[in-house]
Design an enzyme around this catalytic site. Structure first.
Site, PDB file in Angstrom:
ATOM      1  N   ALA A   5      14.767   7.256 -34.245  1.00 55.08           N
ATOM      2  CA  ALA A   5      15.817   6.770 -33.297  1.00 55.08           C
ATOM      3  C   ALA A   5      17.072   7.358 -33.194  1.00 55.08           C
ATOM      4  O   ALA A   5      17.465   7.574 -32.056  1.00 55.08           O
ATOM      5  CB  ALA A   5      15.686   5.324 -33.325  1.00 55.08           C
ATOM      6  N   GLY A  22       0.970  -1.318  -0.170  1.00 51.96           N
ATOM      7  CA  GLY A  22      -0.143  -0.003   0.037  1.00 51.96           C
ATOM      8  C   GLY A  22       0.877   1.228   0.123  1.00 51.96           C
ATOM      9  O   GLY A  22       1.573   1.527  -0.959  1.00 51.96           O
TER      10      GLY A  22
END
Lengths: 470, 71
Positions: A364, A136
């Protein structure tokens, strides 16, 4: 304010914060920031290789490390102190999340820890070592920091196996859901998966040193290693980039690769070059041919921004055949995620030097710290190619009709002639030099020396921004 | 323990270089794929005996497809 305490004896429980913190820090350097209490958190000062750091540890023996308001305030104070001191801050995590019995008070405390981490983001290095389950709120804490290192018993998840089973019907254990394999290969949440708790401390110490003790560039003599020999003879053959990275960096401390098994077609990590701490970003042709795709672009983007905000210069090694085509890629947001890499590099103010090793094509090429994006310097090995695409592919498009018009047995000959012509006119690294997008062609044996000189010549700088977990 | 070797990119199988029953060390090539106009070796991640090969030269594999199993 610090409190001197006696070191823990060897027979004490190894999960005690005191013991864990002592194993992280230089022997005898630990000083408490507060008296030990029932908050479930211990915060301390200490040193790593002599450099001051702040650290906190959740207490696995107190309500499974659950965080209440008091413990959260200790963590916030530690992080704020680190920012005031300009020192790295390290969290050791073993925590079930917010203390249920404290209700919203604890939840609010955990939220304040998040806010403190975000205030500190990009100002001081923040590292998290996950030693046990961190669930959590305790999972999002590490995720907000720069580097997450996970030990063999480390687990990170928002909701545990029981909740997963009751809500979705999926059966999985804690290790499968949020262990080193899951986060090291599938989610990319963890940067380093360590072999043992001792290895967690060793890696945390090394990475802290690389981020916090930048060092200065020392002059280097001529190199002896022929790095070109690490590349295959045939340009279409894939190879592993990691020996090339190790050949360029100093032999010690060793190259600390981050997220090694997630999006492995790009390699990112920290090391030293001529004594200066640097971040390395390199395509790895062995994996997916070294292409960029949505995950690798995102992985590199966050690393580039982390280096920039902590003033770490970058070395970018390029051998990229392009962006990976495909429906999956487009629908996974290769445009959105690829744009992050363009943004990250162009925004970076630290010295950043590019070396084109072999292929460098299209979008790229631009994304890998090109001149257009503001690279400090761009060098190329003699056989490097810079082009929109490979010459053969380009000829196939540009001269499709002409190739189709000739008899099939004459086609290869015409194609070869057109490829040679195309390379002369459009491609080749020489034309990239004359255009100014490559500064110089270098002998691969001089790579270390040339990079060190380029880094030494560039003014030190540091990006003024946080390190959002992209 | 068996290890499935899977394709990580859409590719054509150019060559199967390992033989069924062969003892492989970590990093030994199993097949060579062709994609992005490159020849990309697919390597055994852990060592072991090659107990099955799921592809032949010329096959097209997608990301995640099984290539071979090592035990």
């Amino acid at each position: 304010m610090t409190f001197v305490t006696s070191p823990p004896s060897l027979d004490t429980d190894s999960r005690q914060p005191e013991v864990r913190l002592a194993r992280l820090l230089d022997p005898g350097s630990l000083r408490h920031l507060h008296q030990p209490d029932a908050s479930g958190v211990q915060a301390v000062r200490g040193t790593i290789d002599g450099a001051p750091v702040l650290a906190y540890c959740t207490d696995a023996n107190s309500m499974a490390g659950a965080m209440g308001d008091h413990g959260c305030r200790h963590i916030v104070e530690t992080i704020d102190t680190a920012v005031r001191d300009g020192s790295p801050v390290i969290g050791l995590w073993h925590s079930g999340g917010a203390r249920l019995a404290e209700g919203v008070t604890a939840l609010h405390g955990v939220g304040q820890v998040f806010a403190a981490m975000i205030r500190a983001s990009g100002r001081v290095p923040q590292l998290s070592a996950v030693l046990g389950p961190a669930a959590g709120g305790a999972a999002y804490g590490p995720a907000l920091t720069d580097i997450v290192i996970m030990g063999p018993d480390g687990r990170l998840f928002v909701t545990g196996p029981d909740v997963v089973r009751s809500v979705t019907g999926e059966h999985i254990d804690m290790a499968g859901l949020g262990g080193g394999d899951a986060h090291g290969t599938k989610s990319g949440v963890v940067h380093v998966v360590a072999d043992s708790e001792q290895d967690v401390y060793a890696r945390t110490r090394r990475i802290t040193g690389l981020l916090a003790a930048p060092g200065v560039v020392r002059p280097l003599g001529p190199d002896v290693d022929d790095l070109r020999a690490l590349l295959p003879e045939r340009p279409q053959r894939a190879y592993d980039i990691k020996p090339v990275i190790r050949g360029i960096l100093d032999p010690a401390p060793r190259f600390e690769e981050l997220q090694a098994r997630w999006a492995p077609n790009i390699v990112v990590g920290l090391g030293r070059l001529a004594g200066r701490g640097v971040g390395v970003i390199a395509n790895n042709p062995l994996r997916k041919g070294g292409c960029l795709d949505s995950l690798s672009a995102e992985k590199a983007s966050r690393f580039v921004r982390m280096c920039d905000c902590h003033g770490v210069p970058m070395v970018v090694l390029v051998d990229v055949p392009g962006y990976l085509p495909g429906v999956d890629q487009e629908w996974n947001g290769v445009v959105r995620r690829g744009a992050k890499l363009l943004h990250a590099f162009a925004e970076a103010v630290v010295p950043r030097v590019t070396v084109l090793l072999r292929k460098s094509y299209g979008g790229a090429y631009l994304a890998m710290n090109s001149r257009a994006l503001g690279a400090t310097a761009v060098y190329a090995w003699p056989e490097a190619e810079v082009a929109v695409m490979g010459a053969r592919a380009a000829v196939g498009i540009l001269h499709r009709k002409r190739l189709a018009a000739v008899a099939e047995d004459h086609r290869p000959e015409l194609e070869t002639r057109l490829v040679a012509e195309h390379e002369r006119v459009a491609g080749g690294v020489a034309s990239a030099v004359s255009l100014g997008v490559v500064d110089a062609i270098i002998d691969p044996r001089d790579t270390r020396k040339v990079l060190a000189a380029a880094l030494a010549a560039a003014p030190e700088a540091r990006g003024d921004h946080g390190n959002i977990p992209l | 323990m068996s290890e499935d070797i899977r394709a990580e990119i859409v590719a054509q199988v150019r060559e199967v270089v390992a033989r069924l029953g062969q003892l492989l060390a970590e990093g030994d090539p199993v097949v060579i794929l062709e994609s992005m106009k490159m020849e990309i070796p697919v390597l055994a991640e852990g060592g072991g005996t090659l107990t099955s090969i799921a592809v032949r030269a010329g096959d097209v594999v997608k990301e995640g497809d099984l290539i071979a199993t090592v035990e």
